[in-house]
Design an enzyme around this catalytic site. Structure first.
Site, short mmCIF file in Angstrom:
data_model
loop_
_atom_site.label_atom_id
_atom_site.label_comp_id
_atom_site.label_asym_id
_atom_site.label_seq_id
_atom_site.Cartn_x
_atom_site.Cartn_y
_atom_site.Cartn_z
N ILE A 16 32.94 27.35 0.40
CA ILE A 16 32.45 26.01 0.08
C ILE A 16 31.44 26.05 -1.07
O ILE A 16 31.49 25.22 -1.99
CB ILE A 16 31.83 25.37 1.35
CG1 ILE A 16 32.94 25.06 2.37
CG2 ILE A 16 31.04 24.11 1.00
CD1 ILE A 16 32.44 24.68 3.77
N ASP A 62 17.94 36.74 -0.31
CA ASP A 62 18.21 36.43 1.09
C ASP A 62 17.48 35.13 1.41
O ASP A 62 16.24 35.10 1.40
CB ASP A 62 17.70 37.58 1.96
CG ASP A 62 17.95 37.35 3.45
OD1 ASP A 62 18.18 36.19 3.84
OD2 ASP A 62 17.88 38.33 4.21
N ASN A 89 23.44 25.85 0.83
CA ASN A 89 24.76 25.99 1.46
C ASN A 89 24.91 27.26 2.30
O ASN A 89 25.71 27.30 3.23
CB ASN A 89 25.82 25.97 0.35
CG ASN A 89 27.18 26.42 0.84
OD1 ASN A 89 27.89 25.67 1.51
ND2 ASN A 89 27.56 27.66 0.54
N LYS A 124 11.97 23.46 1.14
CA LYS A 124 10.53 23.49 0.85
C LYS A 124 10.27 23.79 -0.62
O LYS A 124 9.60 23.00 -1.31
CB LYS A 124 9.86 24.55 1.73
CG LYS A 124 8.38 24.75 1.42
CD LYS A 124 7.76 25.80 2.35
CE LYS A 124 6.30 26.05 1.97
NZ LYS A 124 5.65 26.97 2.91
N TYR A 157 24.78 29.08 16.56
CA TYR A 157 25.22 28.38 15.35
C TYR A 157 25.02 26.88 15.51
O TYR A 157 24.47 26.19 14.65
CB TYR A 157 26.69 28.71 15.11
CG TYR A 157 27.29 28.11 13.85
CD1 TYR A 157 26.98 28.62 12.60
CD2 TYR A 157 28.17 27.03 13.92
CE1 TYR A 157 27.54 28.08 11.45
CE2 TYR A 157 28.73 26.49 12.78
CZ TYR A 157 28.41 27.02 11.54
OH TYR A 157 28.97 26.48 10.42
N LYS A 161 22.58 24.37 13.37
CA LYS A 161 23.10 23.27 12.54
C LYS A 161 22.52 21.91 12.98
O LYS A 161 22.44 20.98 12.18
CB LYS A 161 24.63 23.27 12.57
CG LYS A 161 25.25 24.51 11.90
CD LYS A 161 24.85 24.63 10.43
CE LYS A 161 25.54 25.79 9.72
NZ LYS A 161 25.16 25.88 8.29
N THR A 192 38.05 28.59 4.73
CA THR A 192 37.20 29.48 3.92
C THR A 192 37.23 30.85 4.61
O THR A 192 37.71 30.96 5.75
CB THR A 192 35.74 29.01 3.88
OG1 THR A 192 35.18 29.17 5.19
CG2 THR A 192 35.61 27.56 3.44
#
Ligand code: NAD
Length: 252
Positions: A16, A62, A89, A124, A157, A161, A192
């Site tokens: 993506i 990272d 992303n 930030k 996960y 999210k 993907t």
């Protein structure tokens, strides 16, 4: 085409993020690209952006590391003269089928650090830079269908999210008076490398596809099409939203 502004896309080596970087270049943005390490994929992406007549640069970092994200934003500003669109992303999934009993503290921290803390740090430092510039901006994050509805095979996960959605709403309030909008995409199933890792077999894929009202999986350009609009000036009255892009698999 004159330069529409400067964008930075994290996790852009594949999937993506790569599609978003190319779409923003097509739209006239100079596009800085990030991933965890420099790779042939990232180098070829930069070449593709340059072939479109736009400036580009690689910023390996990272996203879960505070100093690395701060220095990445500083380097983008130094290379390109500012930052107008931040696309946070980069993200990782855990092994599929891990229920709460299987999730170790180490696995929890790994996924939360990249998905939640990484998005926080990207928001930030990009937000601080955009406020300093005083010309508005667009901050865009990556949530998920599992950030709207919990998934028992993707515990950490899913939690990470949901965190992206909360952060997106809070940041939208904080940065709104500066003309900076903050939104996120919530993809359903998009083809993907991440998806192929989770659903390797055709039986699993066919079963899932049958549940999708549009009877197809998404492709990375489906997300890039959304980002193309939300990064534009025309989206100026939309903020704090996490938009589902999922073929109808889940309705808000
Ligand atoms: P992908 O695994 O194909 O690509 C993710 C990229 O992020 C990789 O290039 C990886 O190297 C990079 N990355 C991972 N950890 C990083 C770190 N610490 N710092 C910098 N880069 C890092 O994933 P994708 O399918 O293209 O997903 C992109 C985003 O969309 C992710 O946040 C993902 O959670 C989200 N998403 C994807 C889907 C889907 O179906 N593919 C669905 C919902 C949400």
């Amino acid at each position: 085409m004159s330069c529409k502004g400067i964008a930075l896309v994290t996790g852009a080596a594949q999937g993506i993020g790569r599609a978003i970087a190319l779409r923003l270049a097509d739209n006239g943005f100079d596009v800085a690209v990030n991933d965890i390490a420099v790779s042939a994929e990232l180098q070829s992406l930069v070449e593709e952006i340059q072939q479109r007549g736009r400036a580009s640069s690689i910023h390996a970092a990272d996203v879960s590391q505070d100093a690395q994200v701060r220095e990445m934003i500083e380097a983008v500003v130094q290379n390109h003269g500012g930052l107008d669109v931040m696309v946070a992303n980069a993200g990782v999934v855990g092994p599929s089928g891990m229920v709460i009993a299987d999730v170790t503290v180490e696995e929890w921290d790994r996924v939360m650090n990249i998905n939640a803390r990484g998005t926080f740090l990207s928001y930030k430092y990009a937000g601080l830079q955009m406020v300093k510039q005083g010309r508005g901006g667009r901050i865009i994050g990556a949530s998920s269908l599992t950030g709207k509805q919990g998934h028992n095979a993707q515990v950490t996960y899913s939690a990470s999210k949901f965190a992206v959605r909360g952060l997106t709403q809070a940041a939208a309030i904080e940065f709104g008076s500066h003309g900076i909008t903050v939104n996120a995409y919530a993809p359903g199933v998009i083809e993907t490398p991440m998806f192929f890792g989770l659903l390797p077999g055709p039986e699993m894929r066919d079963g899932l596809k049958a549940q999708i009202p549009l009877k197809t999986f998404g492709v990375p350009t489906d997300i890039a099409d959304f980002v193309s609009f939300i990064a534009s000036k025309e989206s100026k009255f939309i903020t704090g939203q996490t938009i589902s892009i999922n073929g109808g698999l889940f309705f808000d």
